[in-house]
Scaffold this motif. Structure first.
Motif, mmCIF file in Angstrom:
data_model
loop_
_atom_site.group_PDB
_atom_site.id
_atom_site.type_symbol
_atom_site.label_atom_id
_atom_site.label_comp_id
_atom_site.label_asym_id
_atom_site.label_seq_id
_atom_site.Cartn_x
_atom_site.Cartn_y
_atom_site.Cartn_z
ATOM 1 N N VAL A 213 0.944 -1.195 -0.128
ATOM 2 C CA VAL A 213 0.065 0.051 -0.047
ATOM 3 C C VAL A 213 0.590 1.147 0.010
ATOM 4 N N THR A 214 0.307 2.216 -0.585
ATOM 5 C CA THR A 214 1.047 3.607 -0.821
ATOM 6 C C THR A 214 0.098 4.736 -1.143
ATOM 7 N N THR A 215 0.295 5.600 -0.711
ATOM 8 C CA THR A 215 -0.245 7.153 -0.923
ATOM 9 C C THR A 215 0.682 7.931 -1.691
ATOM 10 N N THR A 216 0.527 8.535 -2.888
ATOM 11 C CA THR A 216 1.532 9.358 -3.651
ATOM 12 C C THR A 216 1.012 10.684 -3.144
ATOM 13 N N GLU A 217 2.141 11.522 -3.552
ATOM 14 C CA GLU A 217 1.976 13.180 -3.351
ATOM 15 C C GLU A 217 2.670 13.765 -4.429
ATOM 16 N N VAL A 218 2.088 14.463 -5.159
ATOM 17 C CA VAL A 218 2.789 15.340 -6.483
ATOM 18 C C VAL A 218 2.637 16.928 -6.013
ATOM 19 N N TYR A 219 3.393 17.582 -6.422
ATOM 20 C CA TYR A 219 3.315 19.136 -6.220
ATOM 21 C C TYR A 219 3.212 19.832 -7.418
ATOM 22 N N PRO A 220 1.703 20.087 -8.091
ATOM 23 C CA PRO A 220 1.558 20.540 -9.177
ATOM 24 C C PRO A 220 1.985 22.231 -9.241
ATOM 25 N N ASP A 221 2.053 22.696 -7.941
ATOM 26 C CA ASP A 221 2.464 23.985 -8.094
ATOM 27 C C ASP A 221 4.093 24.308 -8.258
ATOM 28 N N SER A 222 4.936 23.330 -8.235
ATOM 29 C CA SER A 222 6.079 23.666 -8.511
ATOM 30 C C SER A 222 6.661 24.209 -9.812
ATOM 31 N N PRO A 223 7.506 25.152 -9.937
ATOM 32 C CA PRO A 223 8.026 25.633 -11.121
ATOM 33 C C PRO A 223 8.795 24.577 -11.953
ATOM 34 N N ARG A 224 9.006 23.361 -11.352
ATOM 35 C CA ARG A 224 9.776 22.466 -12.174
ATOM 36 C C ARG A 224 8.857 21.459 -12.658
ATOM 37 N N ALA A 225 7.731 21.359 -12.515
ATOM 38 C CA ALA A 225 6.609 20.542 -13.064
ATOM 39 C C ALA A 225 5.324 21.144 -13.780
ATOM 40 N N THR A 226 4.956 20.209 -14.380
ATOM 41 C CA THR A 226 3.703 20.878 -15.271
ATOM 42 C C THR A 226 2.569 19.886 -15.003
ATOM 43 N N PRO A 227 1.139 20.289 -15.274
ATOM 44 C CA PRO A 227 0.331 19.415 -15.181
ATOM 45 C C PRO A 227 0.531 17.877 -15.627
ATOM 46 N N GLU A 228 0.974 17.876 -17.163
ATOM 47 C CA GLU A 228 1.198 16.711 -17.773
ATOM 48 C C GLU A 228 2.187 15.901 -16.960
ATOM 49 N N GLN A 229 3.185 16.704 -16.443
ATOM 50 C CA GLN A 229 4.230 15.731 -15.687
ATOM 51 C C GLN A 229 3.430 15.096 -14.466
ATOM 52 N N CYS A 230 2.742 15.982 -13.884
ATOM 53 C CA CYS A 230 2.122 15.291 -12.598
ATOM 54 C C CYS A 230 1.042 14.166 -12.913
ATOM 55 N N ASN A 231 0.324 14.092 -13.954
ATOM 56 C CA ASN A 231 -0.381 12.930 -14.466
ATOM 57 C C ASN A 231 0.435 11.964 -14.892
ATOM 58 N N ALA A 232 1.570 12.340 -15.718
ATOM 59 C CA ALA A 232 2.394 11.257 -16.130
ATOM 60 C C ALA A 232 3.277 10.430 -14.775
ATOM 61 N N ALA A 233 3.257 11.187 -13.888
ATOM 62 C CA ALA A 233 4.172 10.709 -12.829
ATOM 63 C C ALA A 233 3.145 9.814 -12.103
ATOM 64 N N GLN A 234 1.784 10.242 -11.926
ATOM 65 C CA GLN A 234 0.988 9.240 -11.126
ATOM 66 C C GLN A 234 0.806 8.074 -11.755
ATOM 67 N N ALA A 235 0.557 7.966 -13.165
ATOM 68 C CA ALA A 235 0.554 6.931 -14.028
ATOM 69 C C ALA A 235 1.715 5.963 -13.885
ATOM 70 N N ALA A 236 2.984 6.676 -13.863
ATOM 71 C CA ALA A 236 4.224 5.839 -13.661
ATOM 72 C C ALA A 236 4.095 5.200 -12.394
ATOM 73 N N ALA A 237 3.739 5.728 -11.391
ATOM 74 C CA ALA A 237 3.448 5.242 -10.056
ATOM 75 C C ALA A 237 2.659 4.079 -10.173
ATOM 76 N N VAL A 238 1.593 4.347 -10.629
ATOM 77 C CA VAL A 238 0.698 2.964 -10.541
ATOM 78 C C VAL A 238 1.437 1.810 -11.217
ATOM 79 N N CYS A 239 1.951 2.064 -12.457
ATOM 80 C CA CYS A 239 2.590 0.956 -13.148
ATOM 81 C C CYS A 239 3.823 0.199 -12.224
ATOM 82 N N ALA A 240 4.533 1.073 -11.720
ATOM 83 C CA ALA A 240 5.585 0.648 -10.900
ATOM 84 C C ALA A 240 5.275 -0.241 -9.444
ATOM 85 N N ALA A 241 4.093 0.201 -9.222
ATOM 86 C CA ALA A 241 3.424 -0.290 -8.055
ATOM 87 C C ALA A 241 2.843 -1.662 -8.288
#
Length: 306
Positions: A270-298
């Protein structure tokens, strides 16, 4: 904001009653459409997956059907993987990351795992970009019996027949700047407590289970996500949001004791992910992709070590 007097609802030091909840609700504005953003996307998946309506939220005059997406080739001999998003309606990539995973990656697990994905658990809050539901209740502190939140109760009913067969559960979240500017001050005001300022971590991190930690599982997810977006560093105290960092990008909570969504099953992983969409280093697309990558890896880790 540095105390409950700064919040426009309630009396400092006094918990809210029905009048304050009503005043808070009256301030909430619909900013986006669950039907347009989520339901239509789910409808587009009908040809490839089973879609089930597992409940309805009745917040007059609004009625929200709740949908889950399920493997069409469900096989009781295969391990079950649960993916949840939108427990907090304002955490956008939790919803759209879950939908992205289903659209782009779920078919890869056909014949290997049963997938159950509930992408938007709290649609009233999704539309109003808020953490709480219609009754000023946090669904992610409400996964217990009896649940005070319709959203949590509906999901628990859906999962109940599978609860002891779920191998992996990943719950997709965000940490945003509005946690500090709105939601934590509102929480302090609602509960009649002083507001204690905190900091927002810049980057992706995970919340493991204090009672049943799985460090290798968490690190497998971190390794996959850091190819998509940056991982949150520990602060000067070695913490993220007040909790000790036990490995790069990982903290721990007692998930079940806190009534958190990720603690609702007997899953080994089990895990809970947390991304930071307000970061100047991330875009909404990156955040969505990060969540999907986390699911696949899990899922990959759970299958490899089951």
């Amino acid at each position: 904001m540095n105390d409950t007097a700064s919040y426009p609802i309630g009396t400092p030091g006094q918990p809210w009653g029905p009048a304050e909840v009503q005043a808070w609700r009256a301030r909430q504005v619909r900013h986006r459409s669950y039907e347009t953003d989520v339901v239509r996307a789910i409808e587009g998946l009908h040809e490839r997956f089973d879609v089930i309506e597992y409940g309805r939220l009745e917040y007059p005059p609004d009625l929200y059907p709740l949908f889950a997406i399920r493997s069409r080739d469900w096989n009781d001999a295969l391990p079950c993987m649960l993916v949840t998003g939108g427990v907090h309606g304002y955490e956008t990539s939790g919803v759209h990351g879950a939908l992205r995973f289903v659209d782009l990656h779920a078919a890869d697990y056909a014949g290997r795992a049963n997938l159950l994905v509930a992408p938007c658990i709290s649609p009233w809050a999704y539309e109003r970009i808020h953490r709480w539901n219609h009754d000023a209740i946090d669904p992610n502190r409400s996964f217990r019996e009896p649940s005070p939140a319709q959203e949590s109760a509906a999901l628990m009913r859906l999962v109940a027949p599978l609860r002891d067969r779920i191998l992996m559960h990943i719950d997709l979240h965000e940490t945003t700047d509005t946690d500090e500017s709105e939601f934590r001050p509102a929480l302090a005001a609602r509960d009649g407590k002083p507001f204690e300022p905190g900091t927002i971590p810049d980057g992706f991190y995970l919340v493991d289970d204090t009672e049943r930690p799985q460090p290798a599982f968490q690190q497998a997810i971190i390794a996959a996500v850091e190819r998509v977006t940056h991982i949150a560093p520990a602060d000067e105290r070695g913490e993220i949001i007040g909790s000790t960092v036990v490995a790069p990008g990982v903290i721990r909570y007692p998930l079940a004791a806190l009534g958190l969504c990720a603690g609702m099953t007997g899953a080994r992983y089990v895990t809970t992910t947390e991304v930071y969409p307000d970061s100047p280093r991330a875009t909404p697309e990156q955040c969505n992709a990060a969540q999907a990558a986390a699911v696949c890896a899990a899922i990959d880790h759970a299958l490899a070590h089951s």
